[in-house]
Design an enzyme around this catalytic site. Sequence first.
Site, PDB file in Angstrom:
ATOM      1  N   PRO A 297      59.800 114.744 -27.962  1.00 46.45           N
ATOM      2  CA  PRO A 297      58.850 114.428 -29.031  1.00 46.45           C
ATOM      3  C   PRO A 297      57.750 113.528 -28.477  1.00 46.45           C
ATOM      4  O   PRO A 297      58.025 112.612 -27.697  1.00 46.45           O
ATOM      5  CB  PRO A 297      59.683 113.699 -30.083  1.00 46.45           C
ATOM      6  CG  PRO A 297      61.058 113.592 -29.554  1.00 46.45           C
ATOM      7  CD  PRO A 297      61.128 114.222 -28.207  1.00 46.45           C
ATOM      8  N   HIS A 298      56.520 113.821 -28.846  1.00 49.36           N
ATOM      9  CA  HIS A 298      55.399 113.036 -28.346  1.00 49.36           C
ATOM     10  C   HIS A 298      54.273 113.041 -29.364  1.00 49.36           C
ATOM     11  O   HIS A 298      54.173 113.954 -30.183  1.00 49.36           O
ATOM     12  CB  HIS A 298      54.916 113.584 -27.003  1.00 49.36           C
ATOM     13  CG  HIS A 298      54.538 115.028 -27.052  1.00 49.36           C
ATOM     14  ND1 HIS A 298      55.488 116.037 -26.981  1.00 49.36           N
ATOM     15  CD2 HIS A 298      53.353 115.643 -27.185  1.00 49.36           C
ATOM     16  CE1 HIS A 298      54.869 117.210 -27.052  1.00 49.36           C
ATOM     17  NE2 HIS A 298      53.580 116.998 -27.191  1.00 49.36           N
ATOM     18  N   ALA A 299      53.437 112.005 -29.280  1.00 51.36           N
ATOM     19  CA  ALA A 299      52.308 111.903 -30.206  1.00 51.36           C
ATOM     20  C   ALA A 299      51.287 110.930 -29.648  1.00 51.36           C
ATOM     21  O   ALA A 299      51.589 110.109 -28.781  1.00 51.36           O
ATOM     22  CB  ALA A 299      52.795 111.417 -31.579  1.00 51.36           C
TER      23      ALA A 299
END
Length: 156
Positions: A66-68
Site C-alpha cells: 500500500p502506498h500514497a
Amino acid sequence: MTLETILPPERALFDVPGGSKKRVLEFFSTFIAQNTPSLDSQEVFSRLVGRERLGSTGIGNGVAIPHARSPHCHSPVAAFLKLAEPIDFDAIDGEPVDLVFVLLVPEEADDTHLSLLSQVASVMNDADTRARLRRCESQRELHERLIDAIRRQSSA
C-alpha cells in the site's frame, strides 16, 4: 534515497493483528501519525484507501505494498508489517497477504516514489526473502532480515 534510510527498526512491526485490509490500513495510519507529528491518521488512511480503490496493491505471493502521496509528508516514510494472520487483500493472485510494506511520499515526489516502489517490489519479489521474513520470531529479527534483503538487492 534507499529503503534502508527510511525504514528504522521501530517501523518493522512483528505479529500485527490483521482482520481485514481496512483494519491493517487503519492500524498503519494511526501508528505512523503517532510517530510523525506532521501526519494526520485520518488523512493518511483516506489516501491509502483512495489508492486501493484504483486497484489493489496486493502484488501476489502474500505481499501487499500500500502506498500514497500526502501533502503533509515532508520526506518518504516506510513501514513493514508482518501480520499475525494472513488477510484477504484483493491481491492479483487471490492469495491472502501477510507481508505488508507501506510507503508514504510527499505529494510532489514522482521519481522518488517510483524508485522506492521499484526497490520494494524487487526485494519482495524474492521467494527466499519472503520465506526468511515469514520465519522471523521478533521485531529485531524482522528488521535485520529485511535490511539484509534490501542491501543484497541494492548491490545486485
